[in-house]
Design a protein around this motif. Structure first.
Motif, mmCIF file in Angstrom:
data_model
loop_
_atom_site.group_PDB
_atom_site.id
_atom_site.type_symbol
_atom_site.label_atom_id
_atom_site.label_comp_id
_atom_site.label_asym_id
_atom_site.label_seq_id
_atom_site.Cartn_x
_atom_site.Cartn_y
_atom_site.Cartn_z
ATOM 1 N N LEU A 212 0.817 -1.209 0.000
ATOM 2 C CA LEU A 212 0.000 0.000 0.000
ATOM 3 C C LEU A 212 0.851 1.259 0.000
ATOM 4 N N SER A 213 1.945 1.252 0.748
ATOM 5 C CA SER A 213 2.781 2.448 0.857
ATOM 6 C C SER A 213 3.361 2.853 -0.484
ATOM 7 N N GLN A 214 3.683 1.872 -1.329
ATOM 8 C CA GLN A 214 4.271 2.161 -2.624
ATOM 9 C C GLN A 214 3.218 2.540 -3.666
ATOM 10 N N LEU A 302 11.281 12.993 -17.521
ATOM 11 C CA LEU A 302 10.997 13.843 -16.373
ATOM 12 C C LEU A 302 12.090 13.677 -15.330
ATOM 13 N N TYR A 303 12.472 14.787 -14.697
ATOM 14 C CA TYR A 303 13.389 14.710 -13.565
ATOM 15 C C TYR A 303 12.584 14.948 -12.299
ATOM 16 N N GLY A 304 12.553 13.946 -11.423
ATOM 17 C CA GLY A 304 11.773 14.029 -10.187
ATOM 18 C C GLY A 304 10.442 13.314 -10.366
ATOM 19 N N TYR A 305 10.178 12.361 -9.488
ATOM 20 C CA TYR A 305 8.955 11.566 -9.627
ATOM 21 C C TYR A 305 8.056 11.745 -8.404
ATOM 22 N N GLY A 306 7.792 13.004 -8.088
ATOM 23 C CA GLY A 306 6.910 13.314 -6.972
ATOM 24 C C GLY A 306 5.506 13.627 -7.443
ATOM 25 N N ILE A 319 -2.178 14.738 -24.431
ATOM 26 C CA ILE A 319 -1.648 15.373 -25.646
ATOM 27 C C ILE A 319 -0.633 14.480 -26.352
ATOM 28 N N LYS A 320 -0.701 13.172 -26.023
ATOM 29 C CA LYS A 320 0.045 12.135 -26.745
ATOM 30 C C LYS A 320 1.561 12.359 -26.718
ATOM 31 N N ILE A 321 2.099 12.747 -25.578
ATOM 32 C CA ILE A 321 3.543 12.895 -25.421
ATOM 33 C C ILE A 321 4.100 11.626 -24.786
ATOM 34 N N GLU A 322 5.099 11.041 -25.393
ATOM 35 C CA GLU A 322 5.715 9.823 -24.877
ATOM 36 C C GLU A 322 6.689 10.160 -23.757
ATOM 37 N N ILE A 323 6.615 9.424 -22.656
ATOM 38 C CA ILE A 323 7.544 9.580 -21.541
ATOM 39 C C ILE A 323 8.339 8.280 -21.429
ATOM 40 N N PRO A 324 9.522 8.227 -22.044
ATOM 41 C CA PRO A 324 10.293 6.972 -22.034
ATOM 42 C C PRO A 324 10.878 6.613 -20.680
ATOM 43 N N TYR A 325 11.159 7.632 -19.836
ATOM 44 C CA TYR A 325 11.715 7.325 -18.519
ATOM 45 C C TYR A 325 11.658 8.544 -17.612
ATOM 46 N N VAL A 326 11.926 8.298 -16.331
ATOM 47 C CA VAL A 326 12.069 9.373 -15.355
ATOM 48 C C VAL A 326 13.447 9.256 -14.709
ATOM 49 N N ILE A 327 13.904 10.372 -14.165
ATOM 50 C CA ILE A 327 15.181 10.412 -13.448
ATOM 51 C C ILE A 327 14.871 10.813 -12.013
ATOM 52 N N ASP A 328 15.324 10.024 -11.077
ATOM 53 C CA ASP A 328 14.987 10.307 -9.690
ATOM 54 C C ASP A 328 16.031 9.670 -8.777
ATOM 55 N N LYS A 329 16.303 10.333 -7.653
ATOM 56 C CA LYS A 329 17.260 9.795 -6.692
ATOM 57 C C LYS A 329 16.819 8.432 -6.162
ATOM 58 N N ARG A 330 15.491 8.223 -6.084
ATOM 59 C CA ARG A 330 14.960 6.955 -5.582
ATOM 60 C C ARG A 330 14.512 6.063 -6.738
ATOM 61 N N ALA A 332 15.403 3.269 -7.826
ATOM 62 C CA ALA A 332 15.270 1.834 -7.577
ATOM 63 C C ALA A 332 13.903 1.472 -7.004
ATOM 64 N N ASP A 333 13.187 2.445 -6.421
ATOM 65 C CA ASP A 333 11.885 2.186 -5.812
ATOM 66 C C ASP A 333 10.723 2.393 -6.779
ATOM 67 N N ILE A 334 11.014 2.914 -7.971
ATOM 68 C CA ILE A 334 9.954 3.228 -8.932
ATOM 69 C C ILE A 334 9.649 1.996 -9.769
ATOM 70 N N ARG A 335 8.413 1.536 -9.696
ATOM 71 C CA ARG A 335 8.024 0.319 -10.410
ATOM 72 C C ARG A 335 7.105 0.604 -11.597
ATOM 73 N N GLU A 336 6.461 1.764 -11.607
ATOM 74 C CA GLU A 336 5.453 2.030 -12.624
ATOM 75 C C GLU A 336 6.033 2.276 -14.011
ATOM 76 N N MET A 337 7.280 2.730 -14.089
ATOM 77 C CA MET A 337 7.886 3.040 -15.378
ATOM 78 C C MET A 337 9.407 2.974 -15.265
ATOM 79 N N THR A 338 10.080 3.027 -16.414
ATOM 80 C CA THR A 338 11.539 2.972 -16.428
ATOM 81 C C THR A 338 12.112 4.174 -15.694
#
Length: 387
Positions: A212-214, A302-306, A319-330, A332-338
């Motif tokens: 739940l927390s994640q 995107l930089y920052g996944y808050g 608006i049909k913009i592709e988001i191939p990945y995010v950059i974030d200090k955490r 390793a905890d992000i499961r929804e996307m690369t």
């Protein structure tokens, strides 16, 4: 005696860790109630086996249709024999002296109506205290509302009075399987009942990717009536004020799939207030579209996944913009996307949007250095004060 309560759903692969920590307790003066929230794995067979082989403490197992942790807590309190109700999640475990600690400290407040219970600290497996080190040495008596003042943020190891939880049951909404526990914890605090918070770790936490927390953001979106109940109560308690209240209501309106009249009714807002939030969304969408169109962008990291990033993703999908990945200090905890960290090798993209409210200046320079052919910009550049 103590009631250890565990709600579980498809956690046969982790529940054994908790079972072993209960077996090794210095005191076995407790019962273990397990509410199986409709598991489809081997949880039932596993618990049945433990029930037959365990002599140290009784195990009470009930399997119910999947309905969420809040319903499971209601069911657990109805079964509990003892006044100390210790909620321990199925992916966590206890220190070997945890039950002994509760048996020592809980009786000191058991007959005092000013108290709803006691609490220890939670820690990670490496010993790091979740939420940081408290500002007091032994214990402090305060409500759930004031805990942050004593560096008691983050999850804690609360042991509530069973009688209190019976007086403050979790609301249950048809076809919804999630309700934040803050709905009840804050109701107890609003009525003035305190917790005796101890500066002592008795609970070991491991946040799982499917926990739940994640996944609380998606859970709230899929359970709008429960989300609205939390907003309504926090507003009543004075916990959400001015901009924070505005941002929370705005986030609700733009994400849930409910009609205007239903939203106004369950949030207890006027049609005029609703219209102001819809216009706010239109202004954000318009400014974002202009920025994207003027640059001719089709993909963006995107930089920052808050919170800002998650909100931005909703607009970008439209608006049909592709988001191939995010950059974030955490990352390793992000499961929804690369996800990557800034130190990793980054694939080329047309643009990177920095979503932090107050980004550090060096982040912009590091991104320009790592992705020299990408357009680097900040969400704050749109000039939308109410984002």
């Amino acid at each position: 005696m103590v009631t250890v309560f565990t709600p579980t759903y498809n956690r046969a692969y982790t529940l054994g860790n908790l079972y072993r920590s209960l077996k090794t307790q210095t005191s076995h003066d407790f019962e273990w109630i397990i509410i199986d929230d409709g598991s489809e794995d081997e949880t039932e067979d596993l618990v049945r086996q433990w029930t037959q082989e365990t002599q140290e403490f009784p195990i009470i197992y009930r399997k119910v249709p999947n309905g969420g942790k809040h319903r499971a807590i209601n069911a657990g309190t109805a079964l509990a024999k003892y006044e100390a109700f210790f909620i321990v999640d199925s992916d966590d475990c206890l220190t070997e002296d945890a039950i002994g600690f509760v048996l020592t400290e809980f009786p000191k407040i058991a007959d005092d109506d000013r108290y709803a219970g006691i609490s220890g600290l939670r820690m990670y497996k490496n010993g790091e205290i979740i939420g940081g080190t408290p500002t007091f040495s032994d214990y402090v008596d305060t409500t759930n509302f004031e805990r942050v003042e004593y560096s008691l943020s983050g999850d804690k190891a609360e042991v509530y009075k069973t009688s209190v939880l019976k007086r403050y049951p979790f609301p249950e909404f048809a076809d919804e399987a999630f309700l934040t526990e803050a709905v009840v914890w804050d109701a107890v605090a609003f009525d003035g009942m305190k917790i005796r918070w101890f500066n002592r770790a008795i609970y070991i936490t491991e946040y799982m990717p499917d926990g739940l927390s994640q996944n609380i953001y998606m859970k709230m979106k899929k359970n709008p009536y429960g989300w609205a109940e939390w907003i309504r109560r926090e507003r009543l308690y004075g916990r959400l004020k001015d901009k924070e209240l505005s941002d929370t209501v705005f986030a609700f309106i733009e994400r849930v799939e409910l009609s205007e009249d239903v939203i106004c009714r369950i949030l207890q807002i006027s049609e005029r207030e609703y219209d102001s939030f819809k216009k706010r969304k239109e202004r954000i969408f318009s400014a974002l579209s202009r920025e994207i169109d003027s640059r001719g962008l089709s993909n963006m990291a995107l930089y920052g996944y808050g919170q800002n990033a998650r909100r931005l993703l909703e607009y970008l999908k439209d608006i049909k913009i592709e988001i191939p990945y995010v950059i974030d200090k955490r990352h390793a905890d992000i499961r929804e996307m690369t996800a990557y960290s800034l130190e990793m090798e980054l694939p080329e993209v047309e643009s990177v949007c920095i979503t932090l409210k107050k980004p550090e200046p060096e982040i912009m320079e590091m991104l320009k250095e790592r992705l020299p052919f990408s357009y680097i910009w900040q969400l704050s550049d749109l000039g939308i004060k109410e984002w």
